[in-house]
Design an enzyme around this catalytic site. Structure first.
Site, PDB file in Angstrom:
ATOM      1  N   HIS A 103       4.192 -11.593   4.048  1.00  0.00           N
ATOM      2  CA  HIS A 103       4.763 -10.702   5.069  1.00  0.00           C
ATOM      3  C   HIS A 103       5.790 -11.506   5.859  1.00  0.00           C
ATOM      4  CE1 HIS A 103       5.088  -8.090   8.546  1.00  0.00           C
ATOM      5  NE2 HIS A 103       4.309  -7.194   7.975  1.00  0.00           N
ATOM      6  N   ARG A 135      10.228  -4.506  13.627  1.00  0.00           N
ATOM      7  CA  ARG A 135      11.581  -4.531  13.032  1.00  0.00           C
ATOM      8  C   ARG A 135      12.095  -3.102  12.874  1.00  0.00           C
ATOM      9  NH1 ARG A 135      10.919  -6.666   7.802  1.00  0.00           N
ATOM     10  NH2 ARG A 135       8.771  -7.163   8.280  1.00  0.00           N
TER      11      ARG A 135
HETATM   12  O1  MEZ Z   1       1.169  -2.075   5.065  1.00  0.00           O
HETATM   13  C1  MEZ Z   1       1.155  -3.097   5.751  1.00  0.00           C
HETATM   14  O2  MEZ Z   1       1.030  -4.216   5.258  1.00  0.00           O
HETATM   15  C2  MEZ Z   1       1.386  -2.992   7.227  1.00  0.00           C
HETATM   16  C3  MEZ Z   1       1.228  -1.656   7.812  1.00  0.00           C
HETATM   17  C4  MEZ Z   1       1.733  -4.079   7.900  1.00  0.00           C
HETATM   18  C5  MEZ Z   1       2.512  -4.128   9.165  1.00  0.00           C
HETATM   19  O3  MEZ Z   1       3.533  -4.804   9.195  1.00  0.00           O
HETATM   20  O4  MEZ Z   1       2.136  -3.521  10.148  1.00  0.00           O
END
Ligand code: MEZ
Length: 537
Positions: free
Chosen positions: A318, A338
């Site tokens: 992420h 974002r």
């Molecule tokens: O689906 C995801 O991983 C999610 C909702 C993460 C996020 O950035 O909030």
């Protein structure tokens, strides 16, 4: 004010207007491929090796996962007494997160007797860590087809189209079900569901509960399971081996009671594996946004009974994991921020990527900035870039950050950082396993009696999942797997309990010349051993 922030605040504030006026185009596919190949962790050859034996023999995966798949069963050193059966149920659900709870509720609704066994407590899962929202095509300008196209593009057209079709089409029904259970999705003043946009999507289709969507979903799923008296629950009891009959059909599982050193034997007509992801393996030494129990247990367990994995080599980092203060390292800073307009900014005060690109693209761009000397170093030596959250209030008016992201605000407030006025430092964090056990549209695997749902499964998301598609995945495939498992339970008798599959596994292991030095699943992360391993070199 913090000295690190003090040093950079001037440049961040001074460049805000210019950055706001800047339109950064989305990258063309050819440029995306180049950026990923140069900077995405999935492309680091030294982090990968072929799997030595089993259904995915010869396929590349990361060293950490290969070691798990090639490790031995804990039953070899300490066999379980299979003649003493502790529980006998139609459907055994392994895992107490969103997918497991959904499977349990649906299997029960279909008339099956159900036992949920979970490693930690019911609800301790990556579901509660998902913040920004759940994707579903419900607005007039949108359609399941559009959702399908976006997810295919995000997954680099590697997604299993049969699985994806089912997910986008079942999506609206899944939301109705969650709504009826009491999930508090955000609504406008007229009571209509609010939607926002996620990275890599062409439409605003994320439903959210502020910035704690997964937590609210788990709240109602957990309550629903607890309210269903007839669903039995065993906590602190992870599965350590599946059990099979002479034909290789899955007939139950051995659980490890973590409170007292005791094995629990369960006989079941169907087993639904919903044990979640792998973040706590800290692949390639990345910090993780995952919950403590996310050690990828389904993968070795299913692999040992002969189930194939889809995309065992692709992981999601992420883009925005916290790296400062050090106590927060790895924690998720939701993509919704974002989507709300925050800028990613390097140490020179420049934006360097369209913040709404798909996750793997944004992740690679951040890594590139740091690798090329445009990152910021924390006192603990971590590299990252700024996420300028205050720009949201500058553009939309004071109080918007506080209203939209109360969860994030609180997490940072504990460390004296006010995200309404202060930018935060971020770097990619290990968030999700894109791959997992190969399944069909009802969560069925190639092994009779074995179903897999949620993050433990693979194929749906291709090689890169889009935001919010995991929360939909767990509901759609949790439901389908639970219903299919209950249907099967009506048609078959209880099977004998054995570990014959381990004989086949050991034969393949010996043929490949592998001498296991450890057992899997890992069950709990090995933080205690990590510094010693590092010291040893
Ligand atoms: O689906 C995801 O991983 C999610 C909702 C993460 C996020 O950035 O909030």
């Amino acid at each position: 004010m913090d000295s690190l922030l003090e040093k950079y605040l001037g440049v961040i504030e001074a460049t805000r207007d210019k950055r706001g006026a800047q339109a950064i185009p989305l990258l063309r596919d050819a440029d995306v491929s180049k950026l990923l190949a140069a900077h995405h962790p999935d492309y680091r050859k030294e982090a990968y090796r072929p799997i030595a034996f089993g259904p995915n023999a010869g396929e590349q995966t990361v060293h950490e996962l290969a070691a798990l798949l090639e490790a031995d069963s804990p039953l070899v050193a300490k066999p379980a007494n299979l003649s003493r059966v502790d529980y006998e149920v139609d459907v055994l659900v392994l895992g107490g997160g969103g997918a497991g709870a959904t499977a349990a509720l649906k299997a029960r609704e279909a008339g099956a007797s159900v036992l949920v066994a979970t490693k930690l407590r019911l609800g301790d899962s990556n579901t509660v860590m998902a913040e920004g929202g759940i994707q579903v095509a419900i607005k007039e300008d949108d359609s399941p087809v559009q959702h399908f196209v976006d997810a295919m593009h995000g997954g680099h057209y590697e997604n299993d189209p049969r699985l994806l079709k089912v997910m986008v089409e079942d999506g609206p029904f899944a939301i109705n079900w969650l709504d009826s259970l009491g999930v508090l999705f955000d609504r406008d003043d007229d009571g209509n569901l609010k939607v926002k946009k996620g990275g890599g999507t062409s439409r605003a289709r994320l439903l959210a509960c502020k910035d704690y969507t997964g937590l609210d979903m788990m709240r109602v799923l957990k309550d629903s399971v607890l309210n269903e008296d007839s669903i039995r629950i065993i906590e602190f009891a992870p599965a350590i081996e599946l059990l099979t009959d002479a034909e290789g059909t899955v007939t139950g599982a051995v659980l490890q009671n973590l409170d007292v050193d005791q094995r629990i034997v369960v006989r079941a007509k169907s087993v639904v594996m919903a044990t979640g992801g792998i973040g706590r393996l800290h692949i390639q030494n990345f910090p993780t946004s995952n919950h403590f129990g996310a050690t990828g247990d389904a993968l070795p367990l299913c692999y040992r009974v002969g189930a194939r994995l889809a995309f065992p080599g692709t992981f999601q980092y992420h883009p925005t994991g916290a790296i400062y203060p050090e106590q927060m390292a790895g924690l998720l800073v939701t993509e919704a921020i974002r989507s709300g307009g925050a800028h990613l900014v390097n140490k020179n005060g420049e934006r360097f990527v369209n913040e709404m690109e798909a996750r793997d693209v944004v992740c690679a761009a951040i890594i590139r900035e740091c690798a090329e000397g445009r990152g910021v170093t924390t006192p603990f030596g971590r590299q990252g870039v700024w996420l300028d959250i205050p720009v949201i209030d500058v553009v939309n008016g004071t109080g918007v950050v506080k209203r939209r992201y109360p969860g994030m605000l609180r997490k940072y407030e504990r460390h004296g950082i006010n995200i309404s006025t202060q930018p935060v430092l971020i770097y990619p964090t290990l968030h999700y396993q894109n791959g997992g056990v190969a399944i069909g549209t009802d969560g069925q695997t190639a092994i009779a009696g074995l179903y897999v749902a949620g993050e433990a499964s693979g194929g749906l998301h291709g090689t890169n999942r889009l935001m919010g598609n995991s929360l939909l995945d767990i509901i759609v495939f949790g439901s389908r797997a639970g219903l299919a498992a209950a249907r099967r339970a009506k048609e078959v008798a209880f099977g004998e309990l054995g570990t014959k599959h381990l004989e086949a596994f050991h034969k393949q292991m010996a043929k490949a010349g592998v001498k296991p030095t450890r057992t899997s699943p890992l069950m709990l992360p090995d933080y205690v051993r990590r510094p010693e391993a590092e010291a040893a070199g």
